[in-house]
Design a protein around this motif. Structure first.
Motif, PDB file in Angstrom:
ATOM      1  N   LEU A   1       0.770  -1.204   0.019  1.00 21.30           N
ATOM      2  CA  LEU A   1       0.244  -0.421  -0.090  1.00 21.30           C
ATOM      3  C   LEU A   1       1.279   1.685  -0.209  1.00 21.30           C
ATOM      4  O   LEU A   1       0.686   2.046  -0.715  1.00 21.30           O
ATOM      5  CB  LEU A   1      -0.716  -0.039   1.090  1.00 21.30           C
ATOM      6  N   LYS A   2       2.689   1.328   0.713  1.00 22.83           N
ATOM      7  CA  LYS A   2       2.880   2.583   0.963  1.00 22.83           C
ATOM      8  C   LYS A   2       3.137   2.887  -0.452  1.00 22.83           C
ATOM      9  O   LYS A   2       3.941   3.754  -1.182  1.00 22.83           O
ATOM     10  CB  LYS A   2       3.860   2.989   2.176  1.00 22.83           C
ATOM     11  N   THR A   3       3.742   1.497  -1.302  1.00 20.85           N
ATOM     12  CA  THR A   3       4.463   1.747  -2.409  1.00 20.85           C
ATOM     13  C   THR A   3       3.450   2.248  -3.523  1.00 20.85           C
ATOM     14  O   THR A   3       3.647   3.083  -4.647  1.00 20.85           O
ATOM     15  CB  THR A   3       5.092   0.064  -3.205  1.00 20.85           C
ATOM     16  N   LYS A   4       2.803   1.663  -3.416  1.00 18.08           N
ATOM     17  CA  LYS A   4       1.020   1.900  -3.740  1.00 18.08           C
ATOM     18  C   LYS A   4       0.751   3.868  -3.791  1.00 18.08           C
ATOM     19  O   LYS A   4       0.319   4.313  -5.100  1.00 18.08           O
ATOM     20  CB  LYS A   4      -0.753   1.183  -4.018  1.00 18.08           C
ATOM     21  N   ASN A   5       1.027   3.910  -3.061  1.00 22.33           N
ATOM     22  CA  ASN A   5       0.166   5.406  -2.509  1.00 22.33           C
ATOM     23  C   ASN A   5       1.926   6.438  -2.827  1.00 22.33           C
ATOM     24  O   ASN A   5       1.436   7.062  -3.375  1.00 22.33           O
ATOM     25  CB  ASN A   5       0.456   5.470  -0.829  1.00 22.33           C
ATOM     26  N   PHE A   6       3.092   6.090  -2.753  1.00 21.16           N
ATOM     27  CA  PHE A   6       3.978   6.700  -3.518  1.00 21.16           C
ATOM     28  C   PHE A   6       4.630   6.498  -4.812  1.00 21.16           C
ATOM     29  O   PHE A   6       4.283   8.227  -5.032  1.00 21.16           O
ATOM     30  CB  PHE A   6       5.647   6.322  -3.066  1.00 21.16           C
ATOM     31  N   HIS A   7       3.614   5.561  -5.974  1.00 24.14           N
ATOM     32  CA  HIS A   7       3.155   5.595  -7.359  1.00 24.14           C
ATOM     33  C   HIS A   7       2.287   6.794  -7.115  1.00 24.14           C
ATOM     34  O   HIS A   7       2.016   6.783  -8.852  1.00 24.14           O
ATOM     35  CB  HIS A   7       3.301   4.164  -7.003  1.00 24.14           C
ATOM     36  N   TRP A   8       1.486   6.841  -6.448  1.00 25.49           N
ATOM     37  CA  TRP A   8      -0.169   7.697  -7.123  1.00 25.49           C
ATOM     38  C   TRP A   8       0.043   8.558  -6.627  1.00 25.49           C
ATOM     39  O   TRP A   8      -0.043   9.986  -7.894  1.00 25.49           O
ATOM     40  CB  TRP A   8      -1.364   6.982  -6.533  1.00 25.49           C
ATOM     41  N   HIS A   9       1.419   9.228  -6.135  1.00 28.92           N
ATOM     42  CA  HIS A   9       1.781  10.738  -5.717  1.00 28.92           C
ATOM     43  C   HIS A   9       3.479  11.305  -6.132  1.00 28.92           C
ATOM     44  O   HIS A   9       3.794  12.488  -6.244  1.00 28.92           O
ATOM     45  CB  HIS A   9       1.759  10.743  -4.194  1.00 28.92           C
ATOM     46  N   VAL A  10       4.196  10.280  -6.459  1.00 27.02           N
ATOM     47  CA  VAL A  10       5.329  10.883  -6.970  1.00 27.02           C
ATOM     48  C   VAL A  10       4.933  11.958  -8.260  1.00 27.02           C
ATOM     49  O   VAL A  10       4.077  12.072  -9.161  1.00 27.02           O
ATOM     50  CB  VAL A  10       6.035   9.845  -7.722  1.00 27.02           C
ATOM     51  N   SER A  11       5.683  12.940  -7.657  1.00 27.32           N
ATOM     52  CA  SER A  11       5.771  14.311  -9.299  1.00 27.32           C
ATOM     53  C   SER A  11       7.496  14.245  -9.552  1.00 27.32           C
ATOM     54  O   SER A  11       8.385  13.760  -8.778  1.00 27.32           O
ATOM     55  CB  SER A  11       4.483  15.074  -8.833  1.00 27.32           C
ATOM     56  N   GLY A  12       7.226  15.253 -10.292  1.00 26.17           N
ATOM     57  CA  GLY A  12       8.994  16.083 -10.562  1.00 26.17           C
ATOM     58  C   GLY A  12       9.497  15.120 -11.786  1.00 26.17           C
ATOM     59  O   GLY A  12       9.193  14.991 -12.506  1.00 26.17           O
ATOM     60  N   PRO A  13      10.503  15.887 -12.296  1.00 24.71           N
ATOM     61  CA  PRO A  13      11.999  15.514 -13.419  1.00 24.71           C
ATOM     62  C   PRO A  13      11.639  13.885 -13.801  1.00 24.71           C
ATOM     63  O   PRO A  13      11.721  13.787 -14.677  1.00 24.71           O
ATOM     64  CB  PRO A  13      12.454  16.052 -13.254  1.00 24.71           C
ATOM     65  N   HIS A  14      11.840  12.873 -12.923  1.00 25.02           N
ATOM     66  CA  HIS A  14      11.616  11.263 -13.107  1.00 25.02           C
ATOM     67  C   HIS A  14      10.443  10.966 -12.711  1.00 25.02           C
ATOM     68  O   HIS A  14      10.717   9.325 -12.547  1.00 25.02           O
ATOM     69  CB  HIS A  14      12.410  10.690 -12.024  1.00 25.02           C
ATOM     70  N   PHE A  15       9.317  11.434 -13.048  1.00 24.35           N
ATOM     71  CA  PHE A  15       8.014  10.966 -12.832  1.00 24.35           C
ATOM     72  C   PHE A  15       7.803   9.576 -13.836  1.00 24.35           C
ATOM     73  O   PHE A  15       7.815   8.807 -12.521  1.00 24.35           O
ATOM     74  CB  PHE A  15       7.554  11.484 -12.794  1.00 24.35           C
ATOM     75  N   ARG A  16       7.989   9.651 -14.864  1.00 27.06           N
ATOM     76  CA  ARG A  16       7.533   8.208 -15.329  1.00 27.06           C
ATOM     77  C   ARG A  16       8.150   7.155 -15.077  1.00 27.06           C
ATOM     78  O   ARG A  16       8.100   5.690 -14.986  1.00 27.06           O
ATOM     79  CB  ARG A  16       7.977   8.551 -16.855  1.00 27.06           C
ATOM     80  N   ASP A  17       9.838   7.559 -14.522  1.00 23.51           N
ATOM     81  CA  ASP A  17      11.126   6.497 -14.098  1.00 23.51           C
ATOM     82  C   ASP A  17       9.778   5.792 -12.657  1.00 23.51           C
ATOM     83  O   ASP A  17      10.114   4.689 -12.725  1.00 23.51           O
ATOM     84  CB  ASP A  17      12.184   6.513 -14.541  1.00 23.51           C
ATOM     85  N   TYR A  18      10.463   6.864 -11.654  1.00 25.50           N
ATOM     86  CA  TYR A  18      10.014   6.272 -10.363  1.00 25.50           C
ATOM     87  C   TYR A  18       8.003   5.369 -10.280  1.00 25.50           C
ATOM     88  O   TYR A  18       8.497   4.658 -10.197  1.00 25.50           O
ATOM     89  CB  TYR A  18       9.578   7.462  -9.520  1.00 25.50           C
ATOM     90  N   HIS A  19       7.949   6.241 -11.159  1.00 26.52           N
ATOM     91  CA  HIS A  19       6.111   5.745 -11.554  1.00 26.52           C
ATOM     92  C   HIS A  19       6.089   4.459 -11.804  1.00 26.52           C
ATOM     93  O   HIS A  19       5.335   3.485 -11.504  1.00 26.52           O
ATOM     94  CB  HIS A  19       5.208   7.060 -12.444  1.00 26.52           C
ATOM     95  N   LEU A  20       6.854   4.319 -12.338  1.00 26.31           N
ATOM     96  CA  LEU A  20       6.605   2.518 -13.002  1.00 26.31           C
ATOM     97  C   LEU A  20       7.369   1.638 -12.653  1.00 26.31           C
ATOM     98  O   LEU A  20       6.400   0.799 -12.047  1.00 26.31           O
ATOM     99  CB  LEU A  20       7.342   2.779 -14.739  1.00 26.31           C
ATOM    100  N   LEU A  21       8.683   1.952 -11.919  1.00 29.59           N
ATOM    101  CA  LEU A  21       9.594   0.665 -11.343  1.00 29.59           C
ATOM    102  C   LEU A  21       8.114   0.838  -9.623  1.00 29.59           C
ATOM    103  O   LEU A  21       8.722  -0.353  -9.222  1.00 29.59           O
ATOM    104  CB  LEU A  21      10.879   2.029 -10.301  1.00 29.59           C
ATOM    105  N   MET A  22       7.794   1.840  -9.191  1.00 27.36           N
ATOM    106  CA  MET A  22       7.341   1.904  -8.277  1.00 27.36           C
ATOM    107  C   MET A  22       5.713   0.831  -8.207  1.00 27.36           C
ATOM    108  O   MET A  22       5.437  -0.277  -7.510  1.00 27.36           O
ATOM    109  CB  MET A  22       6.751   2.864  -6.839  1.00 27.36           C
ATOM    110  N   ASP A  23       5.117   0.716  -9.645  1.00 28.75           N
ATOM    111  CA  ASP A  23       4.097   0.274 -10.078  1.00 28.75           C
ATOM    112  C   ASP A  23       4.536  -1.095 -10.742  1.00 28.75           C
ATOM    113  O   ASP A  23       4.287  -2.612  -9.678  1.00 28.75           O
ATOM    114  CB  ASP A  23       3.408   0.618 -11.050  1.00 28.75           C
ATOM    115  N   ASP A  24       5.580  -1.445 -10.935  1.00 29.96           N
ATOM    116  CA  ASP A  24       6.732  -3.076 -10.612  1.00 29.96           C
ATOM    117  C   ASP A  24       6.580  -3.682  -9.496  1.00 29.96           C
ATOM    118  O   ASP A  24       6.683  -4.694  -9.206  1.00 29.96           O
ATOM    119  CB  ASP A  24       7.447  -2.721 -11.638  1.00 29.96           C
ATOM    120  N   GLN A  25       7.563  -2.611  -8.565  1.00 21.95           N
ATOM    121  CA  GLN A  25       7.606  -3.371  -7.488  1.00 21.95           C
ATOM    122  C   GLN A  25       6.367  -3.762  -6.767  1.00 21.95           C
ATOM    123  O   GLN A  25       5.957  -4.885  -5.526  1.00 21.95           O
ATOM    124  CB  GLN A  25       8.199  -2.182  -6.698  1.00 21.95           C
ATOM    125  N   ALA A  26       4.638  -2.679  -7.040  1.00 20.95           N
ATOM    126  CA  ALA A  26       4.001  -3.158  -5.994  1.00 20.95           C
ATOM    127  C   ALA A  26       3.034  -4.250  -6.121  1.00 20.95           C
ATOM    128  O   ALA A  26       3.196  -4.871  -6.244  1.00 20.95           O
ATOM    129  CB  ALA A  26       3.156  -1.870  -6.499  1.00 20.95           C
TER     130      ALA A  26
END
Length: 165
Positions: A38-63
């Motif tokens: 749930l924390k990983t999905k929370n961060f996936h939903w709320h990440v922002s910034g210049p690395h958004f796409r990379d972090y968003h996808l990384l967190m989704d894969d990990q979740a």
């Protein structure tokens, strides 16, 4: 009135007292997996910034990977003749990882927190391994190695993604 939980006692050749300690360790790790999911999905939903796409996808894969382990853990508890978690409240009573309800978390802090939580999950899996070996539960002892490797890999990816360079 007969004990209704007796109907859930899966046949096993393992000692019931020994498997109870394995089940307790597994249920703690399971609660941590749900909390980390749930924390990983929370961060996936709320990440922002210049690395958004990379972090968003990384967190989704990990979740997705973390969630995939939950069923295997719960089924291992049942195979040993024990019962597993039943609700969000039950998860909260067993989890050792802390939740993050902050309105905003910086992307770098997200990666660090998830890395640290994955390493804490590795510690939980080591407790499972120790309990399983003490109980002579070869199946749990063997399968927990894969879960440990996955958590270590997630921590490594989070570490590398957070490096400045």
């Amino acid at each position: 009135m007969a004990d209704k939980t007796a109907a859930l006692q899966t046949p096993t050749d393992l000692n019931r007292n020994d498997t109870k300690s394995v089940a307790d360790a597994l249920n703690s790790a399971l609660a941590d997996c749900f909390a980390l999911y749930l924390k990983t999905k929370n961060f996936h939903w709320h990440v922002s910034g210049p690395h958004f796409r990379d972090y968003h996808l990384l967190m989704d894969d990990q979740a997705t990977q973390i969630y995939g382990v939950t069923d295997a853990i719960a089924e291992r508890v049942r195979k040993t003749g024990n019962v597993t978690l039943r609700s969000i409240g039950d998860i909260s009573r067993h989890q050792t990882l802390t939740d993050n309800d902050a309105d905003y978390v910086a992307p770098g802090d997200m990666l660090s927190e998830l890395r640290d939580d994955n390493l804490k999950l590795v510690e939980s899996f080591r407790v499972v391994k120790e309990a399983a070996e003490a109980a002579g539960d070869n199946a749990t002892s063997g399968i927990v190695d894969e879960w440990t490797d996955q958590a270590e890999e997630r921590a490594w990816f989070l570490f590398e993604a957070s490096r400045k360079g």
